[in-house]
Design a protein around this motif. Structure first.
Motif, PDB file in Angstrom:
ATOM      1  N   SER A 118      -5.883  -1.316  -6.449  1.00 28.05           N
ATOM      2  CA  SER A 118      -5.727  -0.338  -7.521  1.00 28.05           C
ATOM      3  C   SER A 118      -6.111  -1.003  -8.837  1.00 28.05           C
ATOM      4  O   SER A 118      -6.387  -2.207  -8.858  1.00 28.05           O
ATOM      5  N   PHE A 139     -10.831   1.002  -1.409  1.00 29.68           N
ATOM      6  CA  PHE A 139      -9.706   1.670  -2.043  1.00 29.68           C
ATOM      7  C   PHE A 139      -9.704   3.123  -1.627  1.00 29.68           C
ATOM      8  O   PHE A 139     -10.737   3.725  -1.397  1.00 29.68           O
ATOM      9  N   GLN A 153      -6.575   5.492  -2.621  1.00 29.66           N
ATOM     10  CA  GLN A 153      -5.739   6.360  -3.433  1.00 29.66           C
ATOM     11  C   GLN A 153      -6.344   6.779  -4.752  1.00 29.66           C
ATOM     12  O   GLN A 153      -5.909   7.755  -5.344  1.00 29.66           O
ATOM     13  N   TRP A 154      -7.350   6.103  -5.253  1.00 31.12           N
ATOM     14  CA  TRP A 154      -7.879   6.414  -6.581  1.00 31.12           C
ATOM     15  C   TRP A 154      -9.100   7.318  -6.543  1.00 31.12           C
ATOM     16  O   TRP A 154      -9.538   7.804  -7.567  1.00 31.12           O
ATOM     17  N   ASN A 156      -4.199  -2.009 -10.949  1.00 32.89           N
ATOM     18  CA  ASN A 156      -3.227  -3.073 -11.187  1.00 32.89           C
ATOM     19  C   ASN A 156      -3.480  -4.320 -10.350  1.00 32.89           C
ATOM     20  O   ASN A 156      -2.972  -5.389 -10.673  1.00 32.89           O
ATOM     21  N   THR A 157      -4.228  -4.194  -9.250  1.00 32.37           N
ATOM     22  CA  THR A 157      -4.432  -5.332  -8.348  1.00 32.37           C
ATOM     23  C   THR A 157      -5.891  -5.774  -8.238  1.00 32.37           C
ATOM     24  O   THR A 157      -6.173  -6.780  -7.599  1.00 32.37           O
ATOM     25  N   TRP A 211     -12.804   2.466 -13.952  1.00 30.55           N
ATOM     26  CA  TRP A 211     -12.676   1.853 -12.636  1.00 30.55           C
ATOM     27  C   TRP A 211     -13.949   1.104 -12.267  1.00 30.55           C
ATOM     28  O   TRP A 211     -13.889  -0.007 -11.764  1.00 30.55           O
ATOM     29  N   SER A 248       0.822  -1.205   0.000  1.00 33.21           N
ATOM     30  CA  SER A 248       0.000   0.000   0.000  1.00 33.21           C
ATOM     31  C   SER A 248       0.859   1.260   0.000  1.00 33.21           C
ATOM     32  O   SER A 248       1.863   1.323   0.707  1.00 33.21           O
ATOM     33  N   THR A 249       0.446   2.236  -0.772  1.00 38.48           N
ATOM     34  CA  THR A 249       1.157   3.512  -0.777  1.00 38.48           C
ATOM     35  C   THR A 249       0.643   4.454   0.306  1.00 38.48           C
ATOM     36  O   THR A 249       1.293   5.439   0.627  1.00 38.48           O
TER      37      THR A 249
END
Length: 186
Positions: free
Chosen positions: A147, A164, A166-167, A149-150, A181, A112-113
């Protein structure tokens, strides 16, 4: 921000969590009103992160607690609002289930970012923990590192919901990204 909260409600997300770290007091106090004025479906809910008393005082639909926040529940009977608890391993799941939560969050599912200090959960823990929760009729949520990507890998897990962070701002600013998305998320 108020804009992100209103935007998430307008996009129809079933559950929106206000993470209060750094949030203005006025936003915490008024978020349920902003959210309910904009939500698209009656079953959409807003929950507050980390603060049981504020969630009760300001009319949130629920509260989400990490393991370090559980002391807030000591001496309280079952809350009149939804309770969600984060878990990272079997011992934490055992503790969480003692509080009879509406949902248990498993994570981080992926690196995770937003919380770099949190380790990725063991795949086997997510599988066995989700099965245990299902048997107890406790909903499950996957958190951490989800994300574009995942998302495909996350959707293969036996979880009721995926969260989620960050998006969201990007989705609110870019309708094409929001549409893409939403297609991935279904």
């Amino acid at each position: 921000t108020k804009e992100a909260l209103v935007g998430a409600a307008a996009l129809g997300y079933p559950l929106v969590q206000l993470r209060t770290k750094g949030a203005a007091t006025a936003l915490v106090e008024n978020a349920p009103t902003f959210f309910r004025a904009t939500k698209q479906h009656d079953d959409q809910r807003i929950i507050l992160n980390d603060d049981v008393e504020a969630a009760l005082r300001f009319g949130y639909d629920g509260v989400h607690l990490g393991q370090g926040d559980l002391a807030q529940l000591e001496g309280k009977s079952k809350l009149p609002i939804a309770l969600g608890i984060s878990t990272h391993n079997q011992d934490e799941l055992d503790i969480a289930l003692e509080y009879q939560p509406e949902y248990v969050a498993f994570g981080a599912l992926f690196a995770s970012t937003t919380k770099s200090s949190v380790r990725v959960c063991e795949h086997e823990f997510v599988l066995t923990g989700a099965a245990r929760c299902s048997a107890l009729q406790v909903q499950t949520v996957g958190i951490g590192g989800i994300s574009p990507n995942t998302i495909t890998a996350a959707k293969q897990l036996p979880l009721d919901y995926l969260a989620f962070v960050q998006w969201v701002d990007r989705l609110l600013l870019d309708q094409q990204s929001a549409t893409e998305w939403s297609t991935l998320y279904r």
